[in-house]
Design a protein around this motif. Structure first.
Motif, mmCIF file in Angstrom:
data_model
loop_
_atom_site.group_PDB
_atom_site.id
_atom_site.type_symbol
_atom_site.label_atom_id
_atom_site.label_comp_id
_atom_site.label_asym_id
_atom_site.label_seq_id
_atom_site.Cartn_x
_atom_site.Cartn_y
_atom_site.Cartn_z
ATOM 1 N N GLY A 22 0.804 -1.221 0.000
ATOM 2 C CA GLY A 22 0.000 0.000 0.000
ATOM 3 C C GLY A 22 0.835 1.269 0.000
ATOM 4 O O GLY A 22 0.590 2.188 -0.783
ATOM 5 N N VAL A 23 1.836 1.343 0.864
ATOM 6 C CA VAL A 23 2.669 2.546 0.926
ATOM 7 C C VAL A 23 3.506 2.678 -0.340
ATOM 8 O O VAL A 23 3.660 3.780 -0.877
ATOM 9 C CB VAL A 23 3.538 2.567 2.198
ATOM 10 N N ARG A 24 4.020 1.575 -0.833
ATOM 11 C CA ARG A 24 4.782 1.632 -2.091
ATOM 12 C C ARG A 24 3.888 2.127 -3.224
ATOM 13 O O ARG A 24 4.323 2.907 -4.084
ATOM 14 C CB ARG A 24 5.347 0.249 -2.416
ATOM 15 N N PHE A 25 2.620 1.709 -3.242
ATOM 16 C CA PHE A 25 1.690 2.176 -4.259
ATOM 17 C C PHE A 25 1.500 3.690 -4.160
ATOM 18 O O PHE A 25 1.611 4.403 -5.158
ATOM 19 C CB PHE A 25 0.335 1.468 -4.125
ATOM 20 N N ILE A 26 1.235 4.190 -2.961
ATOM 21 C CA ILE A 26 1.037 5.641 -2.781
ATOM 22 C C ILE A 26 2.279 6.400 -3.214
ATOM 23 O O ILE A 26 2.201 7.365 -3.978
ATOM 24 C CB ILE A 26 0.679 5.951 -1.316
ATOM 25 N N LEU A 27 3.434 5.968 -2.748
ATOM 26 C CA LEU A 27 4.696 6.606 -3.125
ATOM 27 C C LEU A 27 4.881 6.589 -4.636
ATOM 28 O O LEU A 27 5.219 7.607 -5.248
ATOM 29 C CB LEU A 27 5.856 5.888 -2.435
ATOM 30 N N SER A 28 4.621 5.446 -5.260
ATOM 31 C CA SER A 28 4.841 5.298 -6.702
ATOM 32 C C SER A 28 3.847 6.096 -7.526
ATOM 33 O O SER A 28 4.189 6.584 -8.607
ATOM 34 C CB SER A 28 4.788 3.819 -7.084
ATOM 35 N N VAL A 29 2.631 6.260 -7.033
ATOM 36 C CA VAL A 29 1.655 7.104 -7.735
ATOM 37 C C VAL A 29 2.094 8.567 -7.644
ATOM 38 O O VAL A 29 2.043 9.312 -8.629
ATOM 39 C CB VAL A 29 0.235 6.899 -7.168
ATOM 40 N N LEU A 30 2.554 8.982 -6.459
ATOM 41 C CA LEU A 30 2.986 10.368 -6.283
ATOM 42 C C LEU A 30 4.208 10.703 -7.129
ATOM 43 O O LEU A 30 4.340 11.824 -7.626
ATOM 44 C CB LEU A 30 3.285 10.658 -4.806
ATOM 45 N N THR A 31 5.111 9.739 -7.293
ATOM 46 C CA THR A 31 6.332 10.004 -8.059
ATOM 47 C C THR A 31 6.180 9.700 -9.547
ATOM 48 O O THR A 31 7.096 9.934 -10.324
ATOM 49 C CB THR A 31 7.514 9.177 -7.500
ATOM 50 N N GLY A 32 5.029 9.165 -9.937
ATOM 51 C CA GLY A 32 4.795 8.856 -11.347
ATOM 52 C C GLY A 32 5.318 7.501 -11.787
ATOM 53 O O GLY A 32 5.250 7.164 -12.965
ATOM 54 N N GLU A 33 5.844 6.695 -10.859
ATOM 55 C CA GLU A 33 6.348 5.365 -11.208
ATOM 56 C C GLU A 33 5.211 4.414 -11.564
ATOM 57 O O GLU A 33 5.411 3.478 -12.334
ATOM 58 C CB GLU A 33 7.160 4.786 -10.047
ATOM 59 N N ILE A 34 4.045 4.637 -10.959
ATOM 60 C CA ILE A 34 2.851 3.839 -11.267
ATOM 61 C C ILE A 34 1.773 4.795 -11.743
ATOM 62 O O ILE A 34 1.556 5.856 -11.148
ATOM 63 C CB ILE A 34 2.349 3.065 -10.026
ATOM 64 N N ARG A 35 1.119 4.416 -12.795
ATOM 65 C CA ARG A 35 -0.037 5.154 -13.307
ATOM 66 C C ARG A 35 -1.290 4.352 -12.983
ATOM 67 O O ARG A 35 -1.307 3.132 -13.119
ATOM 68 C CB ARG A 35 0.055 5.342 -14.826
ATOM 69 N N SER A 36 -2.314 5.060 -12.571
ATOM 70 C CA SER A 36 -3.578 4.414 -12.248
ATOM 71 C C SER A 36 -4.706 5.141 -12.961
ATOM 72 O O SER A 36 -4.878 6.346 -12.787
ATOM 73 C CB SER A 36 -3.829 4.448 -10.733
ATOM 74 N N GLY A 37 -5.462 4.398 -13.750
ATOM 75 C CA GLY A 37 -6.623 4.975 -14.403
ATOM 76 C C GLY A 37 -7.690 5.378 -13.400
ATOM 77 O O GLY A 37 -8.491 6.271 -13.658
ATOM 78 N N ILE A 38 -7.696 4.743 -12.254
ATOM 79 C CA ILE A 38 -8.685 5.045 -11.224
ATOM 80 C C ILE A 38 -8.340 6.333 -10.487
ATOM 81 O O ILE A 38 -9.207 7.147 -10.196
ATOM 82 C CB ILE A 38 -8.831 3.850 -10.262
ATOM 83 N N LEU A 39 -7.075 6.569 -10.219
ATOM 84 C CA LEU A 39 -6.673 7.783 -9.515
ATOM 85 C C LEU A 39 -6.486 8.971 -10.444
ATOM 86 O O LEU A 39 -6.582 10.109 -10.009
ATOM 87 C CB LEU A 39 -5.364 7.547 -8.758
ATOM 88 N N GLY A 40 -6.188 8.714 -11.704
ATOM 89 C CA GLY A 40 -5.895 9.817 -12.609
ATOM 90 C C GLY A 40 -4.509 10.371 -12.343
ATOM 91 O O GLY A 40 -3.710 9.795 -11.614
ATOM 92 N N ASP A 41 -4.233 11.506 -12.922
ATOM 93 C CA ASP A 41 -2.911 12.117 -12.787
ATOM 94 C C ASP A 41 -2.862 13.018 -11.560
ATOM 95 O O ASP A 41 -3.754 13.835 -11.342
ATOM 96 C CB ASP A 41 -2.560 12.929 -14.030
ATOM 97 N N LEU A 42 -1.811 12.864 -10.786
ATOM 98 C CA LEU A 42 -1.570 13.723 -9.637
ATOM 99 C C LEU A 42 -0.456 14.701 -9.997
ATOM 100 O O LEU A 42 0.262 14.488 -10.969
ATOM 101 C CB LEU A 42 -1.180 12.879 -8.428
#
Length: 182
Positions: A146-166
């Motif tokens: 979970g924390v790796r996912f949040i970190l990776s979404v914030l840094t752009g390492e993971i893209r999520s269609g559900i979260l969109g672009d941050l």
């Protein structure tokens, strides 16, 4: 401190006030252990919202919509009812024996939630992430913590269609204590 949380603190500075939790008691009420990275995240940041988007569910939050234990019960009821009456199918990952879901974050303004994919034979530190759109049948599996996912979404390492672009470079965290007043 877990390495993913330590890295997150370099991307998003935590609040000055930290409030470690009584995790043994919380896990007893929850009915099981939680991942260490999540416990370190909550001890470091508390509950609150990253980039005005990803709300971390906090045990014993004054706002029931952001309380880990309250949301666990609410989401279990909603999903059970949804899958019982259909037509939305259960995610493929939940067809394995003993597989379950435990929410750990809510996505502001969308109804989406981030869940751990749990299983009796998988240690909490090895749980991965299932993201649900909330207002539709879309699910995404991300084979990270979970924390790796949040970190990776914030840094752009993971893209999520559900979260969109941050935001790409300017990240922030607002604690529940400031937002909810408690």
């Amino acid at each position: 401190m877990h390495p993913h949380v330590e890295r997150l603190t370099r991307v998003v500075p935590p609040p000055a006030e930290q409030r470690p939790r009584a995790w043994t008691e919380i896990e007893e009420r929850l009915g099981g252990a939680l991942p260490q990275d999540f416990k370190d995240l909550v001890d470091t940041y508390g509950g609150g919202v990253f980039d005005e988007t990803i709300w971390i569910l906090e045990p014993d939050c004054t706002g029931p919509d952001y309380d880990l234990l309250a949301v666990k019960e609410e989401r279990a009821e909603v999903l059970a009812r949804l899958w019982e009456i259909g037509p939305e199918p259960r995610p493929e990952q939940l067809k394995a024996a003993g597989a379950g879901l435990l929410p750990f974050a809510y996505i502001e303004g969308t109804g989406a939630h981030l869940y751990w994919l749990t299983s009796g034979d998988v240690r909490p530190d090895d749980w991965t992430v299932l993201a649900n759109a909330g207002r539709g049948p879309e699910w995404e599996h991300h084979p990270v913590s979970g924390v790796r996912f949040i970190l990776s979404v914030l840094t752009g390492e993971i893209r999520s269609g559900i979260l969109g672009d941050l935001p790409a470079d300017d990240h922030g965290f607002d604690p529940n204590a400031e937002i909810l007043g408690g």
